[in-house]
Design an enzyme around this catalytic site. Structure first.
Site, PDB file in Angstrom:
ATOM      1  N   GLU A 156      51.476  74.645  50.901  1.00 23.45           N
ATOM      2  CA  GLU A 156      51.414  73.411  50.114  1.00 23.45           C
ATOM      3  C   GLU A 156      51.983  72.234  50.909  1.00 23.45           C
ATOM      4  OE1 GLU A 156      53.079  72.022  45.676  1.00 23.45           O
ATOM      5  OE2 GLU A 156      53.773  73.881  46.617  1.00 23.45           O
ATOM      6  N   LYS A 171      46.269  69.783  42.462  1.00 20.57           N
ATOM      7  CA  LYS A 171      47.207  70.593  41.687  1.00 20.57           C
ATOM      8  C   LYS A 171      47.243  70.125  40.232  1.00 20.57           C
ATOM      9  CE  LYS A 171      52.028  72.246  42.000  1.00 20.57           C
ATOM     10  NZ  LYS A 171      53.263  72.163  42.817  1.00 20.57           N
ATOM     11  N   CYS A 230      50.374  76.415  44.203  1.00 20.31           N
ATOM     12  CA  CYS A 230      51.700  76.799  43.705  1.00 20.31           C
ATOM     13  C   CYS A 230      51.711  77.124  42.210  1.00 20.31           C
ATOM     14  CB  CYS A 230      52.711  75.710  44.048  1.00 20.31           C
ATOM     15  SG  CYS A 230      54.440  76.274  44.008  1.00 20.31           S
TER      16      CYS A 230
END
Length: 575
Positions: free
Chosen positions: A41, A107, A143
């Site tokens: 990330e 994300k 994530c």
């Protein structure tokens, strides 16, 4: 399909350096005949970039570096974390293939707790691409998007994705790895898809990232596992042949604490990367570090990177002859090499011969440099200066604390003169209770033991000695003392550490009330005393240097208490 997880150690803000790092590891993956290589990330910016993201030039330059990386993907696919700008800012993953940017994922779930504050910088994504590479449908996510059973990965799996790639910047604390892997493996089993979970590694300010990247098969079994707290290229052959299940065009769900979101289907096909591996490899499953070995490696890595990434070569440590300075010195020597660690003995009239001997033995065992400066002359000078105003008062803490402040002055003078950084040696038990001198032993450039309780200090010393002689037995068996007055012991001011530390863990890490701590078996009077010490010492902690986070609730960004605060958890008892 052969996938590679590039568990790399980027540096926050070093956009060009991180780009060179990514391209280097793309070449390693290409040499290993990987079809696709996955990076952590925000690998281009480093994680977490914090308020750098608010600089338009920083975002612009990170996009330019993504374009450089794109040109390095001839004959291979790569998943790369970066900051995307499409009106708003997004924490993003790019799918690069054969020199082209094929897809971008934004994300969805933005963490905003503990050390995370991503909602300060980013907005949630809505796109959820599925990329077909050489006949294999692949889903991307970032994530925390892996955490929610009905989140993006579920959507991708329901739309036929056989391989789910999740890129991470997941910080370390002890006890985190096993439940994290149980969760990720559970997602693989729930979705019936292979999950490739790649994490960053290295230290950044107070955070350390542990790596431990892992690949799970569609039943949730570990296929391959990278090392703990080291850079690693995990190459894994996966069997992507399974039935494809189709779901509706769109999946609606509600993010915890967020508005209702709608993910839009984006499906595209890219041709395979070309040459295929000539034979299968045996997937590697590294044994993760655990217990004291894991904590010690995390602190060494965090210390090493804090120095290396800032350009410090040497550190200076006050060597008291006690266990804390001995452990701090061992960590520093293992992180930087003993040739870069300078220990300083600074005896006073209260320093025992035994303490001087113990400090010398630690220095000799570790092979570091030793300097000696008596603080007696400046100590007498301060007493003379203050004698008129102190006259007629009873000697106490004010007189005692002159000594650590003199020692701090000497250490910081060496730091200023020679470019060293001062490592403070106080532990979490002391910092929690305020058992340290402001502008004295609390001061420094980095607090190696800041998040390590005294009982854990002993555990780490025993572990370090299992690797080779470092800390003499006498250092670990004698009663701890600040040696600021005759016959002084830590237990004059604090409960025994075996009683203190469990109360601190309950109060600080688990937010237990006094009643809950007493119900857990602790003495009511000890609980009340410890809570009072902790609450009254916030102003000291606010002025302490950063240090490696190794517990679920570290002082600093994790635990943010107001200094001016009249709440009394002890009820009617005075603070």
């Amino acid at each position: 399909m052969r996938i590679a997880l590039a568990q790399v150690n980027p540096t926050v803000g070093d956009l060009a350096g991180n780009t060179r790092l990514v391209i280097d590891w793309i070449e390693r993956a290409r040499a290993a005949q990987a079809d696709i290589v996955c990076f952590p990330e925000l690998v281009i910016t480093g994680y977490p970039p914090e308020d750098l993201v608010l600089k338009p030039s920083f975002v612009r330059d990170n996009l330019a570096q993504l374009d450089v990386i794109r040109g390095a993907t001839k004959g291979i696919a790569a998943v790369v974390g970066f900051v995307d700008r499409e009106g708003d800012l997004f924490n993003a993953a790019a799918f690069l293939h054969d020199g082209e940017l094929k897809a971008v994922y934004h994300k969805v779930f933005l963490p905003n707790y503990g050390v995370f504050d991503e909602k300060r910088y980013f907005v949630p994504g809505h796109r959820c691409p599925i990329i077909e590479l050489d006949g294999v449908p692949i889903g991307l996510s970032v994530c925390e998007d892996c955490w929610f059973p009905s989140g993006p990965m579920a959507w991708q799996a329901e739309h036929g994705a056989r391989l789910l790639i999740n890129i991470n910047g997941s910080p370390y604390h002890y006890g985190k790895r096993a439940p994290r892997e149980e969760m990720v493996g559970g997602r693989a089993a729930d979705y019936g898809a292979i999950v490739a979970w790649v994490n960053t590694v290295g230290g950044q300010d107070e955070l350390v990232f542990d790596g431990n990247s892992v690949v799970f098969d569609a039943s949730g079994k570990v296929l391959a596992h990278a090392g703990s707290l080291v850079e690693d290229l995990l190459v894994c052959d996966v069997d992507t042949d399974r039935p494809i299940h189709h779901a509706p065009e769109k999946l609606r769900y509600e993010a915890e604490g967020a508005e209702r979101l709608e993910l839009q289907v984006e499906e595209l096909t890219v041709s395979g990367p070309g040459s295929k591996p000539t034979s299968k490899i045996e997937n590697r499953v590294a044994k993760p570090l655990e217990g004291a070995a894991e904590i010690y490696a995390a602190v060494v890595l965090g210390t090493q990177d804090y120095m290396r990434k800032q350009g410090f070569e040497k550190v200076v440590i006050g060597m008291s002859g006690g266990i804390d300075s001995a452990l701090a010195a061992a960590i520093a020597c293992d992180a930087l090499g003993p040739q870069n660690v300078i220990g300083v003995r600074m005896p006073s009239r209260h320093t025992s011969a035994e303490s001087l001997e113990d400090a010398a033995m630690v220095v000799e065992n570790l092979g570091m440099q030793l300097m000696d400066y008596s603080i007696e002359p400046p100590h007498r000078g301060f007493e003379e200066i203050l004698s008129p105003v102190f006259k007629g008062t009873k000697p106490g803490v004010a007189e005692e604390n002159i000594q650590p402040r003199i020692r701090s002055t000497i250490l910081h003078a060496l730091s200023n003169k020679f470019g060293y950084i001062v490592l403070s040696t106080g532990n979490k038990s002391e910092l929690a209770t305020g058992y340290g001198t402001l502008y004295g032993d609390i001061a420094g450039g980095y607090a190696v033991l800041k998040d390590i309780t005294k009982t854990t200090v002993y555990e780490l010393c025993h572990y370090r000695n299992s690797l080779g002689p470092a800390i003499p037995d006498r250092v670990m068996t004698k009663a701890p003392s600040a040696e600021l007055k005759p016959g002084q012991k830590d237990t004059d001011s604090l409960p025994p550490y075996e009683e203190l530390d469990p109360i601190l863990r309950g109060y600080i890490e688990d937010d237990l009330s006094p009643e809950e701590l007493v119900a857990a078996g602790h003495k009511p009077e000890t609980v009340a005393r410890v809570i009072q010490l902790v609450d009254r010492s916030e102003y000291k902690r606010r002025q302490a240097p950063p240090g490696v986070k190794i517990t679920p609730r570290a002082f600093g960004r994790d635990r943010r208490m107001p200094i001016v605060n009249r709440y009394n958890p002890n009820g009617g008892r005075p603070r």
